[in-house]
Motif scaffolding. Sequence first.
Motif, PDB file in Angstrom:
ATOM      1  N   ALA A   1      38.427  32.048  -4.637  1.00 14.54           N
ATOM      2  CA  ALA A   1      37.887  30.857  -5.284  1.00 14.54           C
ATOM      3  C   ALA A   1      38.272  30.745  -6.751  1.00 14.54           C
ATOM      4  N   ASN A   2      38.290  31.865  -7.460  1.00 12.71           N
ATOM      5  CA  ASN A   2      38.628  31.887  -8.879  1.00 12.71           C
ATOM      6  C   ASN A   2      39.399  33.164  -9.185  1.00 12.71           C
TER       7      ASN A   2
ATOM      8  N   ARG B   1      28.363  27.114  -4.432  1.00 13.33           N
ATOM      9  CA  ARG B   1      29.029  25.903  -4.914  1.00 13.33           C
ATOM     10  C   ARG B   1      28.091  25.100  -5.826  1.00 13.33           C
TER      11      ARG B   1
ATOM     12  N   ASP C   1      29.014  19.422  -7.354  1.00 14.26           N
ATOM     13  CA  ASP C   1      30.254  18.697  -7.053  1.00 14.26           C
ATOM     14  C   ASP C   1      30.959  19.224  -5.812  1.00 14.26           C
ATOM     15  N   GLY C   2      30.370  20.260  -5.169  1.00 20.87           N
ATOM     16  CA  GLY C   2      30.956  20.830  -3.956  1.00 20.87           C
ATOM     17  C   GLY C   2      32.004  21.881  -4.218  1.00 20.87           C
ATOM     18  N   LYS C   3      32.356  22.091  -5.479  1.00 19.59           N
ATOM     19  CA  LYS C   3      33.369  23.088  -5.811  1.00 19.59           C
ATOM     20  C   LYS C   3      32.719  24.458  -6.010  1.00 19.59           C
ATOM     21  N   TYR C   4      33.547  25.513  -5.798  1.00 21.20           N
ATOM     22  CA  TYR C   4      33.041  26.858  -6.021  1.00 21.20           C
ATOM     23  C   TYR C   4      32.580  27.017  -7.470  1.00 21.20           C
TER      24      TYR C   4
ATOM     25  N   PRO D   1      32.112  28.871 -10.997  1.00 27.98           N
ATOM     26  CA  PRO D   1      33.162  29.626 -11.705  1.00 27.98           C
ATOM     27  C   PRO D   1      33.053  31.135 -11.582  1.00 27.98           C
TER      28      PRO D   1
ATOM     29  N   ASP E   1      35.339  34.056  -1.045  1.00 29.66           N
ATOM     30  CA  ASP E   1      34.473  33.571   0.026  1.00 29.66           C
ATOM     31  C   ASP E   1      35.182  33.909   1.333  1.00 29.66           C
TER      32      ASP E   1
END
Length: 344
Positions: free
Chosen positions: A277-278, A322, A325-328, A330, A335
């Motif tokens: 994810a990051n 999340r 906004d549905g994003k992972y 930071p 995942d």
Amino acid sequence: MRTKTNDGRFFEDYAVGQVINHAVPRTVKMGERALYHMLYPARHALYSSDQFAQTCGLPFSPLDDMIAFHVVFGKTVPDVSLNAIANLGYAEGRWHLPVWPGDTLRSQSEVIGVKQNSNGKSGVVWVRTTGLNQHDETVMDYVRWVMVRKRDPGADAPEPVVPDLAKVVAPDTLVIPRGLDFTNYDFTLAGEPHRWGDYAVGETIDHVDGVTIEEAEHMMATRLWQNTAKVHFDTSARPDGSRLIYGGHVISMARALSFNGLANAQMIVGLNGGAHANPCVSGDTVRAWSEVLDKAETSAPGVGAIRLRLVATKGGTPFELRGEDGKYLPDVLLDLDYWALMPL
């Protein structure tokens, strides 16, 4: 002057249907196990003790499932992700056979999808990779997709092909190692009393512990798995001058941390999906939590399958994945959705 060196493939070098046989086969032995257990606090009993494995119906202790993954994955890097910007995800992964000390592993990949990014400077390549042993038997296979730089940003974009991938490996297609039998399973030696029936779908587990990633151990791991991607070695390969931690290093670290609460999730047999994810860099402290997504019975005596979401973070609040906004978030690094085998 012609060069004999390999600059790696760029996005425009891939075509759907292309089959790549990766160099170089590698024989794995107890050295890989010792180094794996050194790099990660891996303690699952089936991979630690021949005697424990024998009480579970196996001839002796196999090498950790993630050793097979790392070796098979590492072989693909010079041909698939040497010029990668990021490894984006996984799907449809299955472990077909245990890897025993002395097995020789090699890898083969088929390109199953390509799609140029809107910036025209890179694209996404999907490959299905198969790991084979010295008998040409499939040890494992999986799909991954990678964002790869273009050699020539002005080159024409290929016709996009995005593969339709299963969201979950069906539990009745999971391969149970021959002879595996958990009816005489020793929970005391395994480290925890919790069995398959003690876990409920929807349950979440904070694995509590954390490990700070050090530059030296990351470099040792990346070399061990022969992962030659430039972003892991060369500080000039990333705009911020940092070396990106190999995603598999994060997977193994999180899997090892999950022992605290999931000590009896012994064998990984399916990889349903996964995303890095990051970015993870040296100095980040990795923590992990899990969610039980599903459970299934198997035909093996005393053996159940449990589907788990394994989330690695660098300090975020447990069980938060999340944002609005549905994003992972930071702080989320990984995942991962997988099937494991556990005593009933």
